[in-house]
Design an enzyme around this catalytic site. Structure first.
Site, PDB file in Angstrom:
ATOM      1  N   ASP A 294      39.411  46.713  43.211  1.00  0.00           N
ATOM      2  CA  ASP A 294      40.580  45.839  43.251  1.00  0.00           C
ATOM      3  C   ASP A 294      41.065  45.645  41.803  1.00  0.00           C
ATOM      4  O   ASP A 294      40.507  46.223  40.864  1.00  0.00           O
ATOM      5  CB  ASP A 294      40.261  44.520  43.956  1.00  0.00           C
ATOM      6  CG  ASP A 294      41.514  43.888  44.555  1.00  0.00           C
ATOM      7  OD1 ASP A 294      42.625  44.231  44.098  1.00  0.00           O
ATOM      8  OD2 ASP A 294      41.410  43.042  45.456  1.00  0.00           O
ATOM      9  N   GLU A 481      47.288  35.609  47.572  1.00  0.00           N
ATOM     10  CA  GLU A 481      45.926  35.417  47.073  1.00  0.00           C
ATOM     11  C   GLU A 481      45.853  34.419  45.921  1.00  0.00           C
ATOM     12  O   GLU A 481      46.769  34.315  45.122  1.00  0.00           O
ATOM     13  CB  GLU A 481      45.344  36.766  46.638  1.00  0.00           C
ATOM     14  CG  GLU A 481      46.300  37.531  45.761  1.00  0.00           C
ATOM     15  CD  GLU A 481      45.764  38.880  45.333  1.00  0.00           C
ATOM     16  OE1 GLU A 481      44.556  39.044  45.194  1.00  0.00           O
ATOM     17  OE2 GLU A 481      46.587  39.787  45.106  1.00  0.00           O
TER      18      GLU A 481
HETATM   19  C1  BGC Z   1      44.636  42.313  46.008  1.00  0.00           C
HETATM   20  C2  BGC Z   1      44.685  43.548  46.870  1.00  0.00           C
HETATM   21  C3  BGC Z   1      45.876  44.393  46.496  1.00  0.00           C
HETATM   22  C4  BGC Z   1      45.789  44.712  45.027  1.00  0.00           C
HETATM   23  C5  BGC Z   1      46.901  45.606  44.526  1.00  0.00           C
HETATM   24  C6  BGC Z   1      44.785  42.627  44.532  1.00  0.00           C
HETATM   25  O1  BGC Z   1      44.914  41.485  43.749  1.00  0.00           O
HETATM   26  O2  BGC Z   1      43.425  41.624  46.233  1.00  0.00           O
HETATM   27  O3  BGC Z   1      44.718  43.208  48.223  1.00  0.00           O
HETATM   28  O4  BGC Z   1      45.908  45.548  47.292  1.00  0.00           O
HETATM   29  O5  BGC Z   1      45.841  43.502  44.290  1.00  0.00           O
HETATM   30  O6  BGC Z   1      48.076  44.945  44.378  1.00  0.00           O
END
Ligand code: BGC
Length: 603
Positions: A294, A481
């Site tokens: 990630d 998130e």
């Molecule tokens: C998230 C992922 C995402 C990635 C790319 C991360 O912060 O947890 O779900 O795919 O960023 O943008």
């Protein structure tokens, strides 16, 4: 006699066909392995580490890095867009792809996007309900169709890889990513994961399919108190029993990638959890695709330890590229990371590039541009909206509403704002509060349905107390998130509605007007009082671009069919434990159990 002879012949033919097909498949796989090995034999260490690197497409030196640092993949997420029109996007990625093809070995790029409810980074794409709404539909055929459309619209904007589906199983509604997952039920998640991977990947080498990613491995939704990236204090057998099953299904469906998670398990960062990544996922479960880190996974979670644990590709974004490449090179030179681990990682990346057919067809098809946001795609999205609505209360059968009602007041800013109704990961990472192209609002849908007078009270201050019915649309403002966790320092988010939204309902209810509440939210909220105050209550989740699907059900064109993908909490106190008020704590009675959902009477 004759009949059984014929049956015998047909049976033999079927066996021959089956074994031919089987052979073709085996020989395809073998051919790919041969090709992978022969490229690997030619590669320098720099080229191998290059393949393991993923960068953003717009950084100053992106173009140069692709040719000089042999980059394996680019990503588009929050940040400058590759252009306005879809063709601009394709052109930019074609330009980058050509750079990759111009390198010594001409290995094409994987081009990835966070398309998690449609190609949600492109203004004008079809945006589907977030996964929680799809969980409420329980309709795997529909989920497969949605993933197919997402693949088409992603390819149309230049991508061959999506970071979807999220197959988390959320245990605590305080987590800001509950809506990215289908359900708290392992079984339902398994069923929809299978459909989603199948829909995205189809025949992987076709021009209108993309590689999918099951994420975030593992325990993302099961952290204590729902903290993004926190500690998941489950035992191995609990992880196995409750969380691993959707990954097993995804691997069986040949998912191309799995993304490592931000959280820890047994106090070990998942990015460097060798037992779970290598021993479990790769060896025991036979996953032969790519484990991608990630965001900035290398610098954040243990540098070369994450590679040793089994991460194959690193999101070396935002200035992380040299740190990663130099660090890993040094690790290999110092014999801290074995060359066989590097070779395994590169083989996995090349294997997927061959499976995607990128060596023969490295570019997106320009003809797909005309498919973005088309009516056929939107009508599937609208079907998903209708099927995702869960009717929680319908006092005196107030629903369906009559189209002949003289005056309806529609209340709340969520009723007339496509950004608000779509949640996070819509145009922007944390979502938008603006309307976007091609989408319809809930209010527009209601206006289409009703012959009488529809008035709008955006802020609950217009006092339309002569209305026959108030449709009150309340809920959460978009988040994603970290920023969506309840209790996160960045926000004032609560498990309840805001005071203003509570008031919208009270004002109309106290005047004796029949109230139908539509809740737009990424998770079940504590709304026990508001359910008591209203005549009808609908959980609409985050519907996406086709807001008019809501009105089609409220006004009786279709009945409700959605069922709760999460048990629904009764009180804020229910969240005092580590997990939410779901099956983890049997002493807590939910207000409504998993699977609950009413229909209205049709006679
Ligand atoms: C998230 C992922 C995402 C990635 C790319 C991360 O912060 O947890 O779900 O795919 O960023 O943008």
């Amino acid at each position: 006699m004759k009949k059984s002879y014929l049956t015998y012949i047909v049976f033999c033919l079927l066996i021959i066909c089956f074994s031919c097909n089987h052979k073709v498949k085996i020989s395809n796989d073998l051919q790919i392995e041969h090709k992978v090995d022969s490229i690997l034999n030619l590669m320098t260490l720099e080229e191998k580490i290059g393949q393991m690197s993923q960068i953003r497409h717009f950084e100053n030196s992106s173009d140069k890095n692709i040719t000089q640092k042999f980059i394996g993949s680019v990503i588009h997420t929050q940040g400058p867009k590759p252009g306005e029109a879809a063709l601009d996007w394709q052109n930019r990625f074609t330009e980058l792809q050509n750079k990759a093809l111009s390198t010594r070995l001409g290995i094409p790029l994987l081009i990835a996007v966070d398309a998690v409810h449609g190609q949600n980074t492109f203004d004008g794409a079809t945006i589907f309900p977030h996964n929680i709404g799809l969980g409420a539909t329980k309709n795997e055929k529909l989920v497969e169709q949605i993933a197919k459309i997402t693949a088409i619209e992603s390819q149309a904007t230049g991508f061959n890889w999506v970071f979807s589906p999220c197959v988390a199983i959320p245990y605590n509604e305080k987590w800001g990513r509950v809506y990215e997952a289908f359900s708290e039920s392992t079984m339902l998640t398994e069923k929809l994961t299978k459909a989603s991977v199948r829909g995205h990947q189809g025949i992987l080498s076709d021009v209108n399919t993309v590689m999918a990613t099951a994420k975030h491995f593992i325990g993302d939704g099961a952290t204590d108190f729902g903290v993004e990236g926190g500690e998941t204090s489950l035992t191995n057998s609990e992880i196995n029993e409750r969380l691993l099953a959707p990954y097993k299904v995804a691997v069986k469906e040949k998912v191309g990638a799995v993304m490592a998670s931000f959280n820890k398990v047994s106090n070990i960062s998942m990015h460097k959890h060798k037992v779970l990544i290598t021993d479990t996922l790769k060896v025991k479960m036979n996953f032969d695709g790519i484990v991608v880190s990630d965001w900035q996974g290398y610098s954040r979670f243990g540098k070369n330890d994450i590679i040793k644990a089994g991460v194959d590709m690193v999101m070396a974004v935002d200035g992380n590229l040299d740190f990663f490449q130099n660090g890993l090179k040094k690790g290999v030179k110092d014999s801290m990371v074995s060359i066989s681990r590097i070779d395994d990682a590169v083989k996995r990346i090349l294997r997927q590039k061959f499976r995607l057919g990128l060596f023969e067809k490295p570019f997106s098809d320009v003809n797909l541009v005309s498919k973005i946001g088309i009516k056929a795609h939107r009508s599937i999205a609208k079907q998903a909206v209708r099927e995702s609505l869960v009717l929680l209360k319908n006092k005196n059968n107030i629903l369906p509403l009559s189209k002949e009602i003289k005056k309806i007041v529609v209340v709340g800013e969520h009723a007339n704002n496509t950004g608000l109704q779509s949640g996070g990961w819509t145009l922007n990472w944390q979502g938008t509060k603006e309307n976007y192209k091609g989408a319809t609002t809930i209010l527009e849908g209601i206006k289409k349905q009703v012959k009488g007078n529809v008035v709008y009270d955006k802020d609950g201050k217009q006092n339309h107390f002569d209305a026959d019915v108030a449709v009150i649309v309340v809920g959460e403002t978009p988040y994603a998130e970290f920023f969506g966790d309840i209790g996160h320092e960045s926000n004032q988010l609560k498990l309840t509605l805001t005071k203003e939204h509570q008031k919208y309902i009270k004002i109309y209810q106290e005047k004796g007007i029949k109230t139908v509440v539509v809740l737009v939210s990424g998770r079940p909220l504590v709304v026990t009082n508001q359910i008591n105050e209203s005549d009808a209550f609908v959980a609409a989740w985050l519907p996406g671009s086709e807001g008019d699907g809501v009105a089609e059900v409220l006004f009786g064109d279709y009945n409700f069919s959605g069922k709760l993908p999460h048990s629904w909490p009764k009180s804020v106190d229910d969240f005092k434990g580590k997990y939410g008020p779901n099956f983890w704590d049997n002493s807590i009675e939910p207000l409504y159990p998993f699977g609950y959902g009413l229909k209205y009477k049709t006679e």
